[in-house]
Design an enzyme around this catalytic site. Structure first.
Site, mmCIF file in Angstrom:
data_model
loop_
_atom_site.group_PDB
_atom_site.id
_atom_site.type_symbol
_atom_site.label_atom_id
_atom_site.label_comp_id
_atom_site.label_asym_id
_atom_site.label_seq_id
_atom_site.Cartn_x
_atom_site.Cartn_y
_atom_site.Cartn_z
ATOM 1 N N LYS A 91 -16.090 -2.605 1.360
ATOM 2 C CA LYS A 91 -14.746 -2.464 0.679
ATOM 3 C C LYS A 91 -13.871 -1.468 1.751
ATOM 4 C CE LYS A 91 -15.611 -5.617 -2.432
ATOM 5 N NZ LYS A 91 -16.502 -6.482 -1.525
ATOM 6 N N ASP A 92 -12.520 -1.715 1.674
ATOM 7 C CA ASP A 92 -11.641 -0.810 2.466
ATOM 8 C C ASP A 92 -11.318 0.503 1.742
ATOM 9 O OD1 ASP A 92 -9.661 -0.488 4.513
ATOM 10 O OD2 ASP A 92 -8.116 -1.372 3.204
ATOM 11 N N ARG A 93 -11.053 1.358 2.405
ATOM 12 C CA ARG A 93 -10.683 2.674 2.016
ATOM 13 C C ARG A 93 -9.297 2.913 1.272
ATOM 14 N NH1 ARG A 93 -8.033 7.461 4.617
ATOM 15 N NH2 ARG A 93 -8.682 9.182 3.445
ATOM 16 N N HIS A 94 -8.332 1.820 1.901
ATOM 17 C CA HIS A 94 -7.001 2.214 1.395
ATOM 18 C C HIS A 94 -6.388 1.188 0.259
ATOM 19 C CE1 HIS A 94 -6.050 4.389 5.161
ATOM 20 N NE2 HIS A 94 -6.844 3.875 5.701
ATOM 21 N N ARG A 123 0.877 -1.231 -0.019
ATOM 22 C CA ARG A 123 -0.037 0.099 0.120
ATOM 23 C C ARG A 123 0.975 1.238 0.100
ATOM 24 N NH1 ARG A 123 -5.617 -1.577 2.145
ATOM 25 N NH2 ARG A 123 -5.265 -3.633 3.219
#
EC number: 5.4.99.27
Length: 353
Positions: A77-80, A19
């Site tokens: 779903k994830d933000r990152h 990430r």
């Protein structure tokens, strides 16, 4: 507190970083069905960067004048990450869609369907993950990924479920023990689900330690991977060969009022995991409970080398975490950015609700 999480593989880890930018972590929802082209619901195929599903839903409601309950999603779903998924809205908003605008969000496609999209209406998620700082390690990553695709990966809940340092589960324990002053029922549910998840992780870890991860025990509730059928294991010796072939796997309990604890050998191991937290099944009476596979099999697994590392691609069933695969390949712990009720995981919400 995340529950003990032993690794299944003993191969060397690749190390590396995740990430560095959102495009390094891509999640593509695999829908259970596609919109048919007609009906009273408008389906949107949405790509999001640095946005949770919940935030996009709130913006749709605010800009289009619809209620939160009128928006359908299959998973959170994830933000990152860069994520793609379908959402549904009442078709009456279609003339106003041209007015919707949110930086980092693109509408890739629209269609119509006869029913609202519901939570869990998906097969799984396709992950494409770039690992940086691991030059020359693509071959090692490929070997470990192949081992997981053949024998399965522990279906751990990822660190996103627990928050930084596992604080969500620690506060959840206080809620269950009557020691918390939190009153918001939504937050209390989220925190107690973290405890359910930590107990499940501890159970999976115990099965790895006792070398029964790919076997069945008397008293197990096993699940068929092809049909989803669940059955009680009465003769572990007769059923274990099916587990070793990857046809069936044991399930673990997410404790709640509608799920009976396991019995016999499987029940004894489950009770051992629960005892690590000093809890009894009765404290989860406010939860429905569920059963969850202790292992899943990454599908369509691929590795592509890059100058500074490699790219992993694989598909997991709904509710499973990419971090379970990544920690086996990298042999490092993966962080938990911004975990909260609206940013559940790369998998799906609702386990044990």
């Amino acid at each position: 507190m995340t529950g003990r999480r032993c690794e299944r593989t003993t191969s060397p880890g690749t190390g590396g970083r995740l990430r560095a930018e959102p495009a390094d972590f891509q999640v593509q929802e695999v829908p259970a069905y596609l919109p048919g082209g007609s009906g009273e619901y408008l389906y949107l195929h949405v790509e999001k960067t640095r946005h949770t599903t919940a935030h996009v839903v709130r913006e749709l409601c605010a800009q289009l004048g619809v209620r939160d309950r009128d928006v359908g999603v299959a998973g959170l779903k994830d933000r990152h990450a860069v994520t793609t998924q379908w959402l549904s809205l009442p078709a009456k908003v279609e003339p106003r869609m041209g007015d919707f605008s949110l930086p980092g969000v693109r509408i890739l496609e629209t269609s119509r369907h006869t029913n609202k999209l519901g939570m869990g209406h998906l097969h799984g998620n396709r992950f494409v993950v770039r690992v940086r700082g691991a030059a020359g390690m693509a071959e090692q990553a490929g070997e470990t990924l192949a081992t997981l695709a053949q024998g399965g990966v522990p279906n751990y809940f990822g660190p996103q479920r627990f928050g930084l340092g596992g604080l969500n589960a620690e506060e959840g324990l206080r809620v269950l023990r009557g020691e918390s002053e939190l009153r918001d029922p939504r937050v209390r549910r989220f925190l107690t689900s973290s405890v359910q998840s930590a107990i499940f992780n501890a159970l999976v870890s115990l099965r790895l330690e006792r070398e029964v991860f790919d076997r069945l025990l008397t008293g197990d509730m096993a699940k068929k991977h092809d049909t989803g059928g669940v059955f009680l294991v009465e003769d572990a010796g007769a059923e274990t060969p099916r587990a070793q072939r990857g046809e069936v796997s044991a399930t673990g309990t997410l404790f709640g009022r509608k799920v009976k604890p396991l019995t016999a050998d499987a029940g004894a191991l489950e009770a051992e995991a629960l005892a690590l937290f000093g809890l009894s099944p009765q404290v989860f009476a406010s939860r429905k409970g569920d059963r969850r596979l202790i292992r899943v099999f990454p599908a369509e697994a691929e590795v592509r080398p890059e100058d500074d590392g490699y790219v992993l691609a694989f598909t997991l069933p709904k509710g499973s975490f990419a971090t379970s695969v990544l920690r086996e390949v990298m042999k490092t712990e993966v962080d938990a950015p911004g975990a909260g009720p609206d940013t559940t995981d790369e998998g799906e919400a609702g386990d044990g609700e």
